[in-house]
Every structure is written in structure tokens, then in C-alpha cells.
Design a protein around this motif. Structure first.
Motif, PDB file in Angstrom:
ATOM      1  N   ILE A   9       0.859  -1.184   0.000  1.00 18.38           N
ATOM      2  CA  ILE A   9       0.000   0.000   0.000  1.00 18.38           C
ATOM      3  C   ILE A   9       0.892   1.229   0.000  1.00 18.38           C
ATOM      4  CG2 ILE A   9      -1.831   1.236   1.207  1.00 18.38           C
ATOM      5  CD1 ILE A   9      -2.520  -1.482   2.581  1.00 18.38           C
ATOM      6  N   ARG A  11       1.383   5.354  -0.279  1.00 16.99           N
ATOM      7  CA  ARG A  11       0.729   6.663  -0.101  1.00 16.99           C
ATOM      8  C   ARG A  11       1.800   7.674   0.274  1.00 16.99           C
ATOM      9  NH1 ARG A  11      -3.994   7.019   4.191  1.00 16.99           N
ATOM     10  NH2 ARG A  11      -2.310   7.243   5.687  1.00 16.99           N
ATOM     11  N   GLY A  12       1.842   8.768  -0.446  1.00 14.90           N
ATOM     12  CA  GLY A  12       2.783   9.832  -0.120  1.00 14.90           C
ATOM     13  C   GLY A  12       4.238   9.407  -0.174  1.00 14.90           C
ATOM     14  N   CYS A  57      -9.631  -0.683   5.779  1.00 17.10           N
ATOM     15  CA  CYS A  57      -9.562   0.439   4.835  1.00 17.10           C
ATOM     16  C   CYS A  57      -9.730  -0.089   3.416  1.00 17.10           C
ATOM     17  CB  CYS A  57      -8.269   1.242   4.994  1.00 17.10           C
ATOM     18  SG  CYS A  57      -6.756   0.358   4.655  1.00 17.10           S
ATOM     19  N   VAL A  59      -8.752  -0.106  -0.654  1.00 16.51           N
ATOM     20  CA  VAL A  59      -7.632   0.105  -1.558  1.00 16.51           C
ATOM     21  C   VAL A  59      -8.042  -0.282  -2.972  1.00 16.51           C
ATOM     22  CG1 VAL A  59      -5.862  -0.276   0.217  1.00 16.51           C
ATOM     23  CG2 VAL A  59      -6.702  -2.210  -1.134  1.00 16.51           C
ATOM     24  N   ALA A  83      -3.154   1.491  -4.050  1.00 17.25           N
ATOM     25  CA  ALA A  83      -3.329   2.856  -3.566  1.00 17.25           C
ATOM     26  C   ALA A  83      -4.475   2.858  -2.573  1.00 17.25           C
ATOM     27  CB  ALA A  83      -3.641   3.789  -4.738  1.00 17.25           C
ATOM     28  N   ALA A  84      -4.285   3.573  -1.484  1.00 18.21           N
ATOM     29  CA  ALA A  84      -5.365   3.730  -0.516  1.00 18.21           C
ATOM     30  C   ALA A  84      -6.461   4.557  -1.172  1.00 18.21           C
ATOM     31  CB  ALA A  84      -4.856   4.408   0.754  1.00 18.21           C
ATOM     32  N   ASP A  86      -8.681   6.360   0.197  1.00 15.98           N
ATOM     33  CA  ASP A  86      -8.876   7.651   0.860  1.00 15.98           C
ATOM     34  C   ASP A  86      -7.742   7.844   1.853  1.00 15.98           C
ATOM     35  OD1 ASP A  86      -9.493   6.121   3.165  1.00 15.98           O
ATOM     36  OD2 ASP A  86     -11.604   6.100   2.623  1.00 15.98           O
ATOM     37  N   ASP A  87      -7.795   8.910   2.637  1.00 16.16           N
ATOM     38  CA  ASP A  87      -6.732   9.184   3.607  1.00 16.16           C
ATOM     39  C   ASP A  87      -7.000   8.574   4.971  1.00 16.16           C
ATOM     40  OD1 ASP A  87      -5.157  10.493   1.814  1.00 16.16           O
ATOM     41  OD2 ASP A  87      -5.875  12.489   2.335  1.00 16.16           O
ATOM     42  N   ASP A  89      -6.617   6.344   8.003  1.00 20.60           N
ATOM     43  CA  ASP A  89      -5.492   5.590   8.527  1.00 20.60           C
ATOM     44  C   ASP A  89      -5.912   4.146   8.755  1.00 20.60           C
ATOM     45  OD1 ASP A  89      -3.519   7.565   8.563  1.00 20.60           O
ATOM     46  OD2 ASP A  89      -4.243   8.361  10.458  1.00 20.60           O
ATOM     47  N   TRP A 100       4.469   3.492   8.076  1.00 24.46           N
ATOM     48  CA  TRP A 100       4.654   3.959   6.709  1.00 24.46           C
ATOM     49  C   TRP A 100       6.145   4.169   6.516  1.00 24.46           C
ATOM     50  CZ3 TRP A 100       0.825   3.784   3.302  1.00 24.46           C
ATOM     51  CH2 TRP A 100      -0.495   3.799   3.770  1.00 24.46           C
ATOM     52  N   ASP A 129       9.689   8.111  -6.920  1.00 23.01           N
ATOM     53  CA  ASP A 129       8.459   8.871  -6.673  1.00 23.01           C
ATOM     54  C   ASP A 129       8.810  10.326  -6.344  1.00 23.01           C
ATOM     55  OD1 ASP A 129       5.877   9.603  -6.159  1.00 23.01           O
ATOM     56  OD2 ASP A 129       5.677   8.471  -4.310  1.00 23.01           O
TER      57      ASP A 129
END
Length: 132
Positions: A9, A11-12, A57, A59, A83-84, A86-87, A89, A100, A129
Motif C-alpha cells: 500500500i 501513499r505519499g 480500509c 484500496v 493505492a489507498a 482515501d486518507d 489511517d 509507513w 516517486d
């Protein structure tokens, strides 16, 4: 061989690592969350289901890391890039901690052996990235 899927997963510019609590011989070690593909289920659907069950969550599968790794004599692991949705957690149900990790932090946790072969390619993806 039965299919097992893991979820990288992202993110960022970071990837989620999850620390196992069971079985005893793997407790305290880190993995990509996931599990067995059920009969009649696609690998992509299994990734989404497993993440929902283990981390509460949503994905979406965006691709697959190259290769596959045998787990014992009966299972083979593939790891999806996801990819998640949404944000939100992750709320671990089957793990006692999640982190993370940026590209340079991947070696700061004790990964399970089947997950290790996927780390070099994932490190490259995170580093390119621009945030990893």
C-alpha cells in the motif's frame, strides 16, 4: 500451488508495513498485509478483501511487483501495488503495529523472508516517486 497475495500500500511516497502477532514463530516480524486467494476469487479481489479485513480500509490495485515467491511447498506469493482509496489511517485488526516506510527506511524493520525479494523493486519505485 495455492495463491497468496500481499498488498504494498503506497501513499505519499511511503509503503505500509504491518507487524504480525501470530503465529508465534512469525510474531513481531513485518509483512505486506494480505492472505490466501479464495476459490473463485481473482487475485485483485483477494487483495482488496484482505486489506479490508486486516486494516479496515479500502484500496485499489494499481499493478503488481515483478516475480513471485514460494512459501513452503504449497503456496506462492505475489505482491500487488495498491493505492489507498482515501486518507483513512489503517486500523490493524490482525497486526499490532503498522508503519509507513520511505525507500530509505525499508531495512529498519525485520521483514518476513517471503516479502524480502520484493523490496529492491519497491525501493526503486518509492525512490523515483520523488518523495521516498
Amino acid at each position: 500451488m495455492a495463491a497468496v497475495v500481499g498488498a504494498a500500500i503506497v501513499r505519499g511516497g511511503r509503503v505500509l508495513a504491518a507487524r504480525r502477532t501470530t503465529p508465534r514463530e512469525t510474531a513481531g516480524r513485518w509483512e505486506f498485509p494480505g492472505g490466501k486467494v479464495e476459490e473463485g476469487e481473482s487475485p485483485e479481489d483477494a487483495v482488496v478483501r484482505e486489506v479490508r479485513e486486516e486494516l479496515c480500509c479500502e484500496v485499489a490495485v494499481t499493478g503488481w511487483l515483478p516475480g513471485e515467491v514460494a512459501i513452503g511447498e504449497r503456496h506462492v506469493l505475489r505482491v500487488a501495488l495498491v493505492a489507498a482509496a482515501d486518507d483513512t489511517d489503517p486500523d490493524p485488526v490482525e497486526h499490532d503495529e503498522v508503519r509507513w516506510l520511505a525507500a530509505g527506511e525499508l531495512e529498519t524493520v525485520d521483514w518476513l523472508e517471503p516479502d524480502r525479494p520484493f523490496l529492491p523493486h519497491l525501493r526503486s519505485l518509492l525512490a523515483t516517486d520523488g518523495r521516498g
